[in-house]
Motif scaffolding. Sequence first.
Motif, PDB file in Angstrom:
ATOM      1  N   ALA A  61      64.277  34.146  79.427  1.00  0.00           N
ATOM      2  CA  ALA A  61      63.127  34.744  78.758  1.00  0.00           C
ATOM      3  C   ALA A  61      61.868  34.619  79.610  1.00  0.00           C
ATOM      4  O   ALA A  61      61.085  35.574  79.734  1.00  0.00           O
ATOM      5  CB  ALA A  61      62.921  34.081  77.397  1.00  0.00           C
ATOM      6  N   SER A  64      62.169  36.948  82.516  1.00  0.00           N
ATOM      7  CA  SER A  64      61.925  38.317  82.090  1.00  0.00           C
ATOM      8  C   SER A  64      60.432  38.607  82.020  1.00  0.00           C
ATOM      9  O   SER A  64      59.961  39.648  82.496  1.00  0.00           O
ATOM     10  CB  SER A  64      62.553  38.560  80.706  1.00  0.00           C
ATOM     11  OG  SER A  64      62.165  39.813  80.191  1.00  0.00           O
ATOM     12  N   SER A  80      65.815  39.932  79.313  1.00  0.00           N
ATOM     13  CA  SER A  80      65.586  39.745  77.876  1.00  0.00           C
ATOM     14  C   SER A  80      66.882  39.938  77.099  1.00  0.00           C
ATOM     15  O   SER A  80      67.137  39.235  76.112  1.00  0.00           O
ATOM     16  CB  SER A  80      64.518  40.719  77.367  1.00  0.00           C
ATOM     17  OG  SER A  80      63.227  40.273  77.719  1.00  0.00           O
ATOM     18  N   ARG A  81      67.706  40.868  77.535  1.00  0.00           N
ATOM     19  CA  ARG A  81      69.025  41.032  76.897  1.00  0.00           C
ATOM     20  C   ARG A  81      69.888  39.798  77.111  1.00  0.00           C
ATOM     21  O   ARG A  81      70.622  39.376  76.210  1.00  0.00           O
ATOM     22  CB  ARG A  81      69.716  42.272  77.451  1.00  0.00           C
ATOM     23  CG  ARG A  81      69.110  43.585  76.959  1.00  0.00           C
ATOM     24  CD  ARG A  81      69.725  44.782  77.649  1.00  0.00           C
ATOM     25  NE  ARG A  81      69.181  46.033  77.130  1.00  0.00           N
ATOM     26  CZ  ARG A  81      69.225  47.191  77.776  1.00  0.00           C
ATOM     27  NH1 ARG A  81      69.801  47.255  78.974  1.00  0.00           N
ATOM     28  NH2 ARG A  81      68.710  48.273  77.233  1.00  0.00           N
ATOM     29  N   TYR A  98      62.455  35.984  69.801  1.00  0.00           N
ATOM     30  CA  TYR A  98      61.578  36.124  70.964  1.00  0.00           C
ATOM     31  C   TYR A  98      62.130  37.198  71.904  1.00  0.00           C
ATOM     32  O   TYR A  98      61.380  38.068  72.380  1.00  0.00           O
ATOM     33  CB  TYR A  98      61.442  34.803  71.720  1.00  0.00           C
ATOM     34  CG  TYR A  98      60.559  34.932  72.929  1.00  0.00           C
ATOM     35  CD1 TYR A  98      59.188  34.754  72.836  1.00  0.00           C
ATOM     36  CD2 TYR A  98      61.086  35.290  74.170  1.00  0.00           C
ATOM     37  CE1 TYR A  98      58.359  34.918  73.932  1.00  0.00           C
ATOM     38  CE2 TYR A  98      60.270  35.461  75.280  1.00  0.00           C
ATOM     39  CZ  TYR A  98      58.914  35.268  75.152  1.00  0.00           C
ATOM     40  OH  TYR A  98      58.095  35.445  76.245  1.00  0.00           O
ATOM     41  N   ALA A  99      63.429  37.137  72.186  1.00  0.00           N
ATOM     42  CA  ALA A  99      64.038  38.084  73.120  1.00  0.00           C
ATOM     43  C   ALA A  99      63.975  39.508  72.580  1.00  0.00           C
ATOM     44  O   ALA A  99      63.684  40.459  73.322  1.00  0.00           O
ATOM     45  CB  ALA A  99      65.481  37.684  73.404  1.00  0.00           C
ATOM     46  N   ALA A 102      60.516  40.765  72.959  1.00  0.00           N
ATOM     47  CA  ALA A 102      60.271  41.177  74.346  1.00  0.00           C
ATOM     48  C   ALA A 102      60.883  42.545  74.617  1.00  0.00           C
ATOM     49  O   ALA A 102      60.263  43.404  75.265  1.00  0.00           O
ATOM     50  CB  ALA A 102      60.851  40.139  75.306  1.00  0.00           C
ATOM     51  N   LEU A 103      62.085  42.771  74.101  1.00  0.00           N
ATOM     52  CA  LEU A 103      62.725  44.077  74.284  1.00  0.00           C
ATOM     53  C   LEU A 103      61.938  45.177  73.574  1.00  0.00           C
ATOM     54  O   LEU A 103      61.852  46.313  74.070  1.00  0.00           O
ATOM     55  CB  LEU A 103      64.164  44.035  73.758  1.00  0.00           C
ATOM     56  CG  LEU A 103      65.153  43.252  74.627  1.00  0.00           C
ATOM     57  CD1 LEU A 103      66.468  43.046  73.880  1.00  0.00           C
ATOM     58  CD2 LEU A 103      65.404  43.965  75.952  1.00  0.00           C
TER      59      LEU A 103
END
Length: 318
Positions: A61, A64, A80-81, A98-99, A102-103
């Motif tokens: 993360a 990313s 992020s994936r 969170y991820a 971000a995506l």
Amino acid sequence: MTLDQLDDDIVALARKYNRTSPVEVYRRAKELLSITQSLLERTQVPRQRERGYLAAGQSAAILSAICFDLGSLPAAVSLSRTAALYGQVIEHGPLQAYAHGALAFLAFWSGRPVESVRLVRTAQQFGGLGDTAMTRLLVIEGRAHGHMGNQVEAESAVQKALDQNTGSRDALHDDVGGEFGFPSDRVAMSNATTYLLLGEADGAEEAAERALQLLGTKAEDQRPLLVSTQAHVDLARARLLRGELDGVQAALEPAFDVPTEWRGAGTLERMAAVRAGLLRPQFRGAAEATVLGERIEEFTAAASAQRLGGAPPLAIEG
């Protein structure tokens, strides 16, 4: 002991993210991700693997985020994936949220705001989220609606973000914090951009000034340069909407002084929007507009060497 050290190193990097050279953050985050992935290959102990997946997810993360700041959108999406997948393996709600947030952020930067809203809605359903996590997701949702020109939904998300206050916390966004956190200054800075997308100069100026006011209360060595620079540029953009060239120049002066390594993708895109605005017919022939435009081009050119692949700014925010 190795896992304990990894945890300490990841927490330290997350908390020092905004005051560490982006190139150094990239190097360190990549190193930590490699170490955690190597450790996962060497243990089958369930508790160790759970901690290893969490450490790997957090490292991915952070990596990313810095890849985005350094201008590599595809790498940021892939990482992020990866973080989301690690969070899924251990059913860690805050990491998955969170991820996915971000995506969602990266989706509207790729010109897919509808997908961004979908990802936010998915992220909001994960368990164990505190106020900081929910605030961050609402801010991202507001930006996505702003990109679609949906004023009612955008302003609703902005207000919900400001009102989020249940007293709940989570271990990632609040206890680790740092890059995983989302303090009030960052909320205000991002909301300023949402208002700019809606063409609301007053709301944008108020939010940008609020961000700078909050940042001003922090010790100088604790102020995140990426956030403060973007707030200054958004303040300039708000004034540009009203045709106030003197105000634009005053707002941009602190940004022009930022070292090249701190001129991230968000800053460069905002500067590109100012540059485009200065080309409007109402500023034709204005000496101030010409000088500012030249300074912005020099600012951007100096930053290009610090970006992964030397990519130009992304044409999304305009």
